[in-house]
Enzyme design. Structure first.
Site, PDB file in Angstrom:
ATOM      1  N   ARG A  90      37.589  56.027  47.931  1.00 46.25           N
ATOM      2  CA  ARG A  90      37.494  54.726  46.924  1.00 46.25           C
ATOM      3  C   ARG A  90      35.757  54.389  46.992  1.00 46.25           C
ATOM      4  O   ARG A  90      34.964  54.751  45.790  1.00 46.25           O
ATOM      5  CB  ARG A  90      37.962  54.024  48.036  1.00 46.25           C
ATOM      6  CG  ARG A  90      37.650  52.064  47.040  1.00 46.25           C
ATOM      7  CD  ARG A  90      37.847  50.953  48.615  1.00 46.25           C
ATOM      8  NE  ARG A  90      37.811  49.847  46.914  1.00 46.25           N
ATOM      9  CZ  ARG A  90      38.092  48.614  47.616  1.00 46.25           C
ATOM     10  NH1 ARG A  90      38.777  48.596  48.639  1.00 46.25           N
ATOM     11  NH2 ARG A  90      37.896  47.523  46.585  1.00 46.25           N
ATOM     12  N   ASN A 144      47.363  51.095  44.329  1.00 44.00           N
ATOM     13  CA  ASN A 144      47.606  51.495  43.094  1.00 44.00           C
ATOM     14  C   ASN A 144      46.603  52.628  42.744  1.00 44.00           C
ATOM     15  O   ASN A 144      46.846  53.578  43.587  1.00 44.00           O
ATOM     16  CB  ASN A 144      45.683  50.285  43.531  1.00 44.00           C
ATOM     17  CG  ASN A 144      46.026  49.172  43.528  1.00 44.00           C
ATOM     18  OD1 ASN A 144      46.774  48.682  42.338  1.00 44.00           O
ATOM     19  ND2 ASN A 144      45.348  48.466  43.701  1.00 44.00           N
ATOM     20  N   CYS A 164      51.970  43.214  42.279  1.00 45.37           N
ATOM     21  CA  CYS A 164      50.167  42.833  42.426  1.00 45.37           C
ATOM     22  C   CYS A 164      50.570  41.140  42.999  1.00 45.37           C
ATOM     23  O   CYS A 164      51.029  40.313  42.102  1.00 45.37           O
ATOM     24  CB  CYS A 164      50.130  43.357  40.980  1.00 45.37           C
ATOM     25  SG  CYS A 164      47.702  42.727  41.120  1.00 45.37           S
ATOM     26  N   HIS A 194      47.214  44.861  35.996  1.00 45.74           N
ATOM     27  CA  HIS A 194      45.251  44.924  36.263  1.00 45.74           C
ATOM     28  C   HIS A 194      44.420  44.610  34.783  1.00 45.74           C
ATOM     29  O   HIS A 194      43.876  45.179  34.408  1.00 45.74           O
ATOM     30  CB  HIS A 194      44.452  46.144  36.767  1.00 45.74           C
ATOM     31  CG  HIS A 194      44.936  45.696  38.270  1.00 45.74           C
ATOM     32  ND1 HIS A 194      44.066  46.576  39.650  1.00 45.74           N
ATOM     33  CD2 HIS A 194      45.741  44.862  39.713  1.00 45.74           C
ATOM     34  CE1 HIS A 194      44.780  46.542  40.702  1.00 45.74           C
ATOM     35  NE2 HIS A 194      45.010  44.854  40.074  1.00 45.74           N
ATOM     36  N   TYR A 244      40.078  41.263  36.406  1.00 46.23           N
ATOM     37  CA  TYR A 244      40.264  42.829  35.518  1.00 46.23           C
ATOM     38  C   TYR A 244      39.450  42.792  34.651  1.00 46.23           C
ATOM     39  O   TYR A 244      38.804  43.935  33.856  1.00 46.23           O
ATOM     40  CB  TYR A 244      41.481  43.126  35.802  1.00 46.23           C
ATOM     41  CG  TYR A 244      41.376  43.775  37.409  1.00 46.23           C
ATOM     42  CD1 TYR A 244      41.067  44.125  38.189  1.00 46.23           C
ATOM     43  CD2 TYR A 244      42.440  42.962  38.348  1.00 46.23           C
ATOM     44  CE1 TYR A 244      41.042  45.431  39.568  1.00 46.23           C
ATOM     45  CE2 TYR A 244      42.632  43.334  40.096  1.00 46.23           C
ATOM     46  CZ  TYR A 244      42.147  44.048  40.345  1.00 46.23           C
ATOM     47  OH  TYR A 244      42.045  44.191  42.052  1.00 46.23           O
TER      48      TYR A 244
END
Length: 421
Positions: A90, A144, A164, A194, A244
């Site tokens: 990440r 995700n 989500c 998102h 987002y």
């Protein structure tokens, strides 16, 4: 009822366990299995999970294992919350795109594509093993990028629903602003994972009074601060975008910010180290307050509600999920995965009708859906050119020089996770 959590060693897990304990009348879990290859983390998380159950008087059994096949055997539902490559991957997803002047984020843009390429093959392998163990088991995906991962699962014929926590977060916040209960707040929530907008907020159900204009008029500043967008923009749009959307509506501003502060991955990694130390304390028998800063707020409530509806027909009659479009948004293919309100029961989710969307929203949805189709193709078949095509199609990238440079960086940073590289 047996539930299995893949990625059970996550620091998220005590939030989920707390929800199972508190909401046991909604979802009577007899056996909860936490599966994770990281045995050291799993021991800490599992110990706290058992203490949470004991404190709240839950009689269910909690099992921890690194054996995936043993963990899913006989499971009625399997929750996916894994992170292939961990926080180290990440960290890269959030940094190397910035070298090209593009947003670095784990679920959208180039970083989101990298995560999809690492994740989809692993999830599909797990899903096939779940299908062999129990063909009727439901797979609930919280991993995700949820939209792409859920689309991969559904395309392969699995009984899967994407989840989500953005919508349930809005529901709770709006309920507080309206001084009512969350059950009284029904969101007209539409878009892709998102990439969603609240186009209405109705009291009492899908046919109730729309109080979104009132919310914007009376609480616009607070809502704008929450989604980190200017109040005048919300007034002009007449809707509430998810936070987002800031990556799209304020891309260059976000890039400047990200270049001047530590990555979210670095913050989360530090938080996880502290949380795991806390989890090792045998006196701790509740989720610590620090966990609220880790992310995933209200995840447990959403997961319990969804699992209860899928397995027993209980829970809320309408829930926001990621599922097949099937004509709900007429400008998208039927097999696109959208995030909308749906009626959920043992046969799965059925999206509720959606009013015609402003082209300002539908155009972006169509663009990102096309990207997701190309991203899934790259995840399933590999190849540098497929990665390039997906990046070129993404509205946050869109220039061939950026797409080329980002493709090189993506492959270089993820080679160990890409069988074809």
């Amino acid at each position: 009822m047996k539930l299995t959590v893949i990625g059970g060693g996550s620091t998220y897990t005590p939030e989920l366990v707390d929800g199972f304990a508190r909401l046991r009348d909604t979802l009577p879990v007899e056996e909860l299995v936490l599966v994770d290859p990281a045995a050291d983390r799993l021991e800490l998380v599992g110990g706290l999970a058992r203490r949470i159950f004991a404190r709240q008087g839950h009689g269910g059994r909690i099992v921890t294992t690194s054996d995936l096949d043993a963990g899913i055997d006989g499971a009625d539902a399997v929750l996916l919350q894994l992170r292939v490559g961990g926080q180290a991957a990440r960290e890269k997803d959030e940094t190397w795109p910035l070298e090209c002047g593009c947003v670095g984020q784990e679920t959208t843009g180039a970083g989101g594509l990298a995560k999809a390429l690492r994740t989809v093959p692993v999830v599909l392998d797990i899903a096939e093993r779940v299908r062999r163990a129990n063909p009727r088991a439901w797979i609930i995906d919280f991993t995700n990028p949820v939209g792409i991962v859920t689309r991969a699962l559904l395309r392969a014929g699995h009984r899967a629903v994407g989840l989500c926590n953005v919508a349930i977060g809005f529901q709770r916040k709006f309920a507080a602003l309206l001084d009512t209960t969350p059950a009284e707040v029904h969101l007209a929530h539409v878009g892709l994972n998102h990439l969603t907008w609240e186009t209405g907020v109705r009291r009492g159900g899908p046919d109730g009074e729309d109080v979104l204009p009132r919310l914007l008029a009376e609480h616009g500043e607070a809502i704008a601060a929450d989604v980190r967008l200017p109040r005048p923009l919300l007034d002009r749009l007449g809707v509430v975008p998810s936070y987002y959307l800031r990556y799209y509506y304020a891309h260059d501003e976000v890039v400047r910010e990200l270049r001047t502060k530590p990555s979210r991955a670095a913050e989360v990694a530090a938080m996880e180290r502290e949380l795991l130390t806390m989890y090792g304390d045998p006196a701790l028998d509740e989720k610590p307050a620090l966990l609220a800063r880790r992310g995933g707020a209200f995840y447990s409530e959403a997961a319990v509600d969804l699992a209860a509806a899928l397995l027993g027909g209980t829970g809320s009659p309408y829930q926001v999920v990621n599922t097949l479009n099937r004509g709900t948004l007429p400008f998208l293919p039927d097999d696109a995965v959208i995030e909308v309100q749906a009626a959920v029961g043992p046969a799965g989710p059925v999206p509720l009708p959606v009013e015609a969307l402003d082209p300002l929203f539908s155009g972006l949805i169509a663009n990102v859906t096309a990207y997701e189709d190309l991203a899934l193709d790259a995840a399933l078949r590999g190849g540098r050119d497929r990665v390039f095509r997906a990046l070129l199609a993404h509205p946050l990238i869109g220039q061939h020089e950026y797409a080329d440079a980002l493709t090189d960086r993506l492959v270089a940073h993820n080679r160990e996770h890409l069988a074809w590289a």
